[in-house]
Motif scaffolding. Structure first.
Motif, PDB file in Angstrom:
ATOM      1  N   LEU A 108       2.413  -6.231   5.419  1.00 24.31           N
ATOM      2  CA  LEU A 108       1.673  -6.715   5.001  1.00 24.31           C
ATOM      3  C   LEU A 108       0.377  -6.938   5.898  1.00 24.31           C
ATOM      4  N   LEU A 109      -0.403  -7.147   5.372  1.00 23.40           N
ATOM      5  CA  LEU A 109      -1.484  -7.575   6.300  1.00 23.40           C
ATOM      6  C   LEU A 109      -2.934  -8.297   5.575  1.00 23.40           C
ATOM      7  N   THR A 110      -3.433  -9.163   6.955  1.00 23.17           N
ATOM      8  CA  THR A 110      -3.336 -10.721   6.707  1.00 23.17           C
ATOM      9  C   THR A 110      -5.280 -10.576   6.902  1.00 23.17           C
ATOM     10  N   SER A 111      -5.860 -12.099   6.328  1.00 23.04           N
ATOM     11  CA  SER A 111      -6.877 -11.546   7.879  1.00 23.04           C
ATOM     12  C   SER A 111      -7.675 -12.976   6.955  1.00 23.04           C
ATOM     13  N   GLY A 112      -8.374 -13.861   7.770  1.00 22.72           N
ATOM     14  CA  GLY A 112      -9.156 -14.997   6.825  1.00 22.72           C
ATOM     15  C   GLY A 112     -10.427 -14.764   6.584  1.00 22.72           C
ATOM     16  N   ARG A 113     -10.931 -13.172   7.251  1.00 23.80           N
ATOM     17  CA  ARG A 113     -12.495 -12.487   6.180  1.00 23.80           C
ATOM     18  C   ARG A 113     -12.249 -11.352   5.642  1.00 23.80           C
ATOM     19  N   ALA A 114     -13.842 -11.510   5.453  1.00 28.19           N
ATOM     20  CA  ALA A 114     -13.425 -10.525   3.501  1.00 28.19           C
ATOM     21  C   ALA A 114     -13.330  -9.173   4.152  1.00 28.19           C
ATOM     22  N   GLU A 115     -13.510  -8.879   5.233  1.00 25.64           N
ATOM     23  CA  GLU A 115     -13.808  -7.270   6.489  1.00 25.64           C
ATOM     24  C   GLU A 115     -14.736  -6.333   5.578  1.00 25.64           C
ATOM     25  N   LYS A 116     -14.445  -5.291   6.277  1.00 22.12           N
ATOM     26  CA  LYS A 116     -15.676  -3.845   6.225  1.00 22.12           C
ATOM     27  C   LYS A 116     -15.039  -4.011   4.964  1.00 22.12           C
ATOM     28  N   THR A 117     -16.547  -2.963   4.309  1.00 23.80           N
ATOM     29  CA  THR A 117     -16.747  -3.007   3.177  1.00 23.80           C
ATOM     30  C   THR A 117     -15.498  -1.628   2.570  1.00 23.80           C
ATOM     31  N   ASP A 118     -15.976  -0.199   3.888  1.00 22.73           N
ATOM     32  CA  ASP A 118     -15.616   1.081   3.546  1.00 22.73           C
ATOM     33  C   ASP A 118     -13.895   0.910   3.968  1.00 22.73           C
ATOM     34  N   LEU A 119     -14.213  -0.147   5.184  1.00 20.61           N
ATOM     35  CA  LEU A 119     -12.225   0.002   5.241  1.00 20.61           C
ATOM     36  C   LEU A 119     -11.452  -0.684   4.073  1.00 20.61           C
ATOM     37  N   VAL A 120     -11.920  -1.275   2.821  1.00 20.70           N
ATOM     38  CA  VAL A 120     -11.191  -1.285   2.169  1.00 20.70           C
ATOM     39  C   VAL A 120     -10.639  -0.659   1.250  1.00 20.70           C
ATOM     40  N   ARG A 121     -12.065  -0.399   0.739  1.00 11.47           N
ATOM     41  CA  ARG A 121     -12.316   0.444  -0.587  1.00 11.47           C
ATOM     42  C   ARG A 121     -11.591   2.121   0.112  1.00 11.47           C
ATOM     43  N   ARG A 122     -11.923   2.758   1.235  1.00 13.52           N
ATOM     44  CA  ARG A 122     -11.462   3.759   1.695  1.00 13.52           C
ATOM     45  C   ARG A 122     -10.668   3.611   2.059  1.00 13.52           C
ATOM     46  N   GLN A 123     -10.156   3.188   3.393  1.00 13.70           N
ATOM     47  CA  GLN A 123      -9.422   2.943   4.241  1.00 13.70           C
ATOM     48  C   GLN A 123      -8.226   2.864   3.835  1.00 13.70           C
ATOM     49  N   LEU A 124      -7.628   1.589   3.502  1.00 18.74           N
ATOM     50  CA  LEU A 124      -6.902   1.241   3.126  1.00 18.74           C
ATOM     51  C   LEU A 124      -6.178   2.340   1.394  1.00 18.74           C
ATOM     52  N   PRO A 125      -7.122   2.388   0.724  1.00 16.39           N
ATOM     53  CA  PRO A 125      -6.400   3.414  -0.337  1.00 16.39           C
ATOM     54  C   PRO A 125      -5.945   3.977   0.421  1.00 16.39           C
ATOM     55  N   ARG A 126      -5.684   5.023   1.036  1.00 17.78           N
ATOM     56  CA  ARG A 126      -5.536   6.359   1.792  1.00 17.78           C
ATOM     57  C   ARG A 126      -4.889   6.089   2.650  1.00 17.78           C
ATOM     58  N   LEU A 127      -4.549   4.622   3.763  1.00 10.35           N
ATOM     59  CA  LEU A 127      -3.068   4.655   3.555  1.00 10.35           C
ATOM     60  C   LEU A 127      -1.974   4.337   3.060  1.00 10.35           C
ATOM     61  N   ALA A 128      -2.463   3.169   1.765  1.00 12.07           N
ATOM     62  CA  ALA A 128      -0.836   3.194   0.519  1.00 12.07           C
ATOM     63  C   ALA A 128      -0.398   4.190  -0.251  1.00 12.07           C
ATOM     64  N   GLU A 129      -1.720   5.111  -0.114  1.00 12.14           N
ATOM     65  CA  GLU A 129      -1.077   6.907  -0.664  1.00 12.14           C
ATOM     66  C   GLU A 129      -0.435   7.422   0.951  1.00 12.14           C
ATOM     67  N   GLN A 130      -0.297   7.395   1.928  1.00 12.94           N
ATOM     68  CA  GLN A 130       0.571   7.645   2.379  1.00 12.94           C
ATOM     69  C   GLN A 130       1.881   7.552   3.411  1.00 12.94           C
ATOM     70  N   LEU A 131       1.925   5.637   3.277  1.00 12.53           N
ATOM     71  CA  LEU A 131       3.049   4.962   2.922  1.00 12.53           C
ATOM     72  C   LEU A 131       4.236   5.538   2.343  1.00 12.53           C
ATOM     73  N   GLU A 132       5.597   5.141   2.666  1.00 16.28           N
ATOM     74  CA  GLU A 132       6.378   5.455   1.299  1.00 16.28           C
ATOM     75  C   GLU A 132       7.335   3.342   1.097  1.00 16.28           C
ATOM     76  N   VAL A 133       6.428   3.265   1.339  1.00  9.41           N
ATOM     77  CA  VAL A 133       6.637   1.522   0.797  1.00  9.41           C
ATOM     78  C   VAL A 133       5.521   0.702   0.534  1.00  9.41           C
ATOM     79  N   PRO A 134       5.870  -0.528   0.440  1.00  8.53           N
ATOM     80  CA  PRO A 134       4.617  -1.066  -0.460  1.00  8.53           C
ATOM     81  C   PRO A 134       3.448  -1.498   0.625  1.00  8.53           C
ATOM     82  N   LEU A 135       2.344  -1.483   0.325  1.00  7.47           N
ATOM     83  CA  LEU A 135       0.731  -1.899   1.442  1.00  7.47           C
ATOM     84  C   LEU A 135       0.615  -2.779   0.665  1.00  7.47           C
TER      85      LEU A 135
END
Length: 304
Positions: free
Chosen positions: A237-264
């Motif tokens: 579970l990742l948390t934030s009170g901010r919007a976070e960077k667009t590249d992180l949200v649109r590209r890096q997080l989906p890529r991380l979700a594919e690598q994990l064997e548990v829910p992101l």
């Protein structure tokens, strides 16, 4: 009236841990309701352990109904003794609003004694979910709206973080010793101003029976799969009170979700802000309402 009279010999009885799991009310609160207000009267074993009948569990549910409508706990016993057909009174107007104003004033004044009293009072008298939903979550939202342009905001934020880190950390330590649910790893995202949303998420998750591993600083995304593996986490579970960077949200997080064997999963204001960017991405957006987020998280971890 004796315990035996309240609970016949053939009545199934449940230990306090099971009652907590069934009702969502933690053991500390159940004991406070018994000792301070006489709201429930469990049977005792020869060694003093509490045992609850189905009637006691039903009574806990009725207590929750009154509290969730804003009735102060000190008034609940009288209402419980009334016949079921009596019309319920309206919620106590302004009760939660008054507590929110007091809490904000304590943070702004750096009044740690008052902060301690308000924290202990809310956690002793109300279920954790109600405290988060009605008190702590709205207060942190309001404070964060003003902190960006207010003198002394940094001092207020760090003071509140340090206070909650200690109080919630103690609760997590003791809860983890008995937790039998899935393991949840919680971390803040890189642009988050601090651990406030992560702390509240950790408190909410622990109250739902998760064994919580909470880290108060971000990790590089490349290290998160290793963290999940080493902690044997059933979800991240990742948390934030901010919007976070667009590249992180649109590209890096989906890529991380594919690598994990548990829910992101994602919660906090970032989840509301970036929900559209993550649609269909494999990242589970839980929203910024923490009690609701925990309900959605449970459906994911149970399925897993």
């Amino acid at each position: 009236m004796s315990d035996q009279a309240n609970h016949p010999a053939d009545t199934p009885l449940y230990p306090i841990r099971e009652v907590s799991r069934l009702t969502g009310v933690n053991a500390v609160t159940l004991r406070a309701w018994e000792r301070r207000y006489g709201l429930i009267q469990p049977k005792r074993t020869p060694k003093g352990h509490r045992l609850y009948a189905k009637e006691d569990i039903a009574r806990v549910e009725r207590i929750l109904q009154w509290l969730n409508r804003g009735v102060p706990v000190s008034q609940v016993r009288e209402l419980l003794e009334q016949p079921e057909t009596v019309e319920s009174p309206p919620p106590a107007a302004g009760d939660w609003e008054s507590q929110r104003r007091q809490l904000i004033a304590a943070v702004e004044a750096l009044d740690l004694g008052r902060l301690e009293a308000l924290f202990n009072q809310s956690m002793a008298l109300y279920p954790v979910t109600t405290c988060i939903d009605e008190l702590w979550q709205p207060v942190i939202r309001e404070l964060e709206e003003h902190w960006d342009d207010r003198l002394g905001a940094g001092l207020q934020r760090r003071t509140l973080e340090a206070f909650l880190r200690t109080r919630i950390g103690i609760r997590l330590y003791h809860a983890n010793l008995q937790a039998g649910g899935p393991t949840l790893l919680i971390l803040p995202m890189p642009d988050d101003d601090g651990p406030l949303w992560g702390l509240l998420a950790a408190l909410a998750a622990s109250d739902r029976g998760y064994r919580v591993q909470w880290l108060d600083a971000p990790l590089p995304l490349s290290e998160l799969p290793l963290a999940v593996e080493r902690f044997q986490a059933d979800a991240l579970l990742l948390t934030s009170g901010r919007a976070e960077k667009t590249d992180l949200v649109r590209r890096q997080l989906p890529r991380l979700a594919e690598q994990l064997e548990v829910p992101l999963t994602l919660c906090g204001p970032v989840a509301r802000i970036r929900e559209g960017d993550l649609a269909g991405s494999g990242v589970e957006v839980l929203g910024d309402d923490l009690p609701g987020a925990m309900t959605r998280l449970q459906s994911l971890t149970q399925a897993a």
